[in-house]
Design an enzyme around this catalytic site. Structure first.
Site, PDB file in Angstrom:
ATOM      1  N   ASP A  58       0.849  -0.985  -0.014  1.00 55.89           N
ATOM      2  CA  ASP A  58       0.133   0.102  -0.086  1.00 55.89           C
ATOM      3  C   ASP A  58       0.846   1.079  -0.049  1.00 55.89           C
ATOM      4  O   ASP A  58       0.422   2.163  -0.601  1.00 55.89           O
ATOM      5  CB  ASP A  58      -1.102  -0.065   1.162  1.00 55.89           C
ATOM      6  CG  ASP A  58      -2.194   0.830   0.794  1.00 55.89           C
ATOM      7  OD1 ASP A  58      -2.850   0.433  -0.447  1.00 55.89           O
ATOM      8  OD2 ASP A  58      -2.897   1.525   1.692  1.00 55.89           O
ATOM      9  N   GLU A  99      -0.011  10.874   5.186  1.00 53.09           N
ATOM     10  CA  GLU A  99      -0.102   9.402   4.944  1.00 53.09           C
ATOM     11  C   GLU A  99       1.286   8.774   4.570  1.00 53.09           C
ATOM     12  O   GLU A  99       1.529   7.711   5.356  1.00 53.09           O
ATOM     13  CB  GLU A  99      -1.074   9.255   3.906  1.00 53.09           C
ATOM     14  CG  GLU A  99      -1.668   7.847   3.667  1.00 53.09           C
ATOM     15  CD  GLU A  99      -3.018   7.760   3.009  1.00 53.09           C
ATOM     16  OE1 GLU A  99      -3.822   8.548   3.234  1.00 53.09           O
ATOM     17  OE2 GLU A  99      -3.005   7.006   2.095  1.00 53.09           O
ATOM     18  N   GLU A 151     -11.139   5.887  -2.505  1.00 52.69           N
ATOM     19  CA  GLU A 151     -11.322   6.446  -1.080  1.00 52.69           C
ATOM     20  C   GLU A 151     -12.318   5.621  -0.389  1.00 52.69           C
ATOM     21  O   GLU A 151     -12.236   5.313   0.766  1.00 52.69           O
ATOM     22  CB  GLU A 151     -11.454   8.030  -1.111  1.00 52.69           C
ATOM     23  CG  GLU A 151     -10.265   8.889  -1.752  1.00 52.69           C
ATOM     24  CD  GLU A 151      -8.973   8.855  -1.052  1.00 52.69           C
ATOM     25  OE1 GLU A 151      -8.544   7.711  -0.536  1.00 52.69           O
ATOM     26  OE2 GLU A 151      -8.404   9.730  -0.857  1.00 52.69           O
ATOM     27  N   GLU A 221      -9.516  -3.047  -6.022  1.00 51.74           N
ATOM     28  CA  GLU A 221      -9.590  -3.069  -4.650  1.00 51.74           C
ATOM     29  C   GLU A 221      -9.701  -4.481  -3.967  1.00 51.74           C
ATOM     30  O   GLU A 221      -8.731  -4.797  -3.272  1.00 51.74           O
ATOM     31  CB  GLU A 221     -10.816  -2.030  -3.969  1.00 51.74           C
ATOM     32  CG  GLU A 221     -10.530  -0.870  -4.381  1.00 51.74           C
ATOM     33  CD  GLU A 221      -9.384  -0.097  -3.361  1.00 51.74           C
ATOM     34  OE1 GLU A 221      -8.645  -0.714  -2.361  1.00 51.74           O
ATOM     35  OE2 GLU A 221      -8.814   0.781  -3.668  1.00 51.74           O
TER      36      GLU A 221
END
Ligand SMILES: Cc1ncc(CO)c(N)n1
Length: 232
Positions: A58, A99, A151, A221
């Site tokens: 990620d 992040e 998101e 995803e």
């Protein structure tokens, strides 16, 4: 149904497209937002090698996501016709800086050396998909729909790990709060409202493309969670 009074006979009902599509594609939506990997975080049974795989992959994903969001920002300035879009996207872009810093701290905490990690297939394919979306041929409404979905999957997934009755291990709650917090939920709603506004004025071709892109985000995803669970 709440827009019934305002919609005229000749104009097809176009508002609330995203929720309509999520209903229509609810099985893939649920698969992406309630994946076994996420559920295992919530119930505490998570395999830490999967978590470490997810973390490293990620981190790479997010580095590729930054130019994507920057592209959305540029379009918000040029194509949106609504000046507040830019602030919403800029807020999102700014939080990606934090992040990345968070990922680096987590990387040292979990002994994941990002410099040696190579993107796995699902990650590469997802990033290639994002690159294709950055083409100027892709309409603003379509890229906004994709952006929202990317998101929203994380928001929905990680919020689930914080809901009542969770047994999420303390050392993983930081990750869950990052995407599961209320501010991120509100931000996702702002992005959704932008996408919905654009879809209201979109042609049927653009609507079809946005729906297709939404489903493809959900598939990517899902594949990303699958890859993470597979460990490495
Ligand atoms: C794979 C993936 N999807 C979405 C997000 C949310 O930003 C993320 N960090 N990673």
């Amino acid at each position: 149904m709440k827009n019934l009074e305002t919609s005229s006979m000749e104009e097809p009902e176009k508002t609330g497209m995203i929720d309509t599509w999520l209903d229509k594609h609810s099985s893939i939506y649920t698969a992406a937002t309630r994946h076994a990997f996420v559920v295992s975080i919530r119930d505490g049974s998570v395999d830490l090698s999967s978590f470490r795989t997810w973390l490293g992959q990620d981190y790479l994903f997010v580095r590729g996501f930054v130019p994507f969001v920057a592209n959305v920002l540029i379009r918000a300035g040029k194509e949106s016709g609504e000046s507040s879009d830019m602030e919403v996207i800029l807020g999102g872009l700014a939080s990606l800086y934090d992040e990345i810093e968070w990922f680096k701290r987590e990387g040292s905490k979990w002994n994941v050396d990002f410099s040696t990690i190579v993107p796995q297939k699902a990650n590469q394919e997802y990033r290639r998909f994002l690159e294709a979306l950055m083409s100027s041929e892709v309409k603003y409404a379509v890229i906004m729909t994709a952006f929202w979905a990317i998101e929203a999957v994380y928001q929905e997934s990680f919020a689930h790990c914080l809901e009542d009755g969770n047994k999420t291990p303390a050392e993983l709650t930081g990750a869950c709060h990052r995407w599961g917090n209320d501010g991120f939920k509100k931000y996702c709603l702002s992005v959704k409202n932008i996408a919905e506004r654009c879809l209201e004025n979109a042609s049927s071709e653009v609507l079809a493309e946005a729906e297709n892109v939404l489903v493809r985000v959900l598939e990517h995803e899902l594949a990303f969670w699958e890859m993470s669970r597979g460990g490495n």
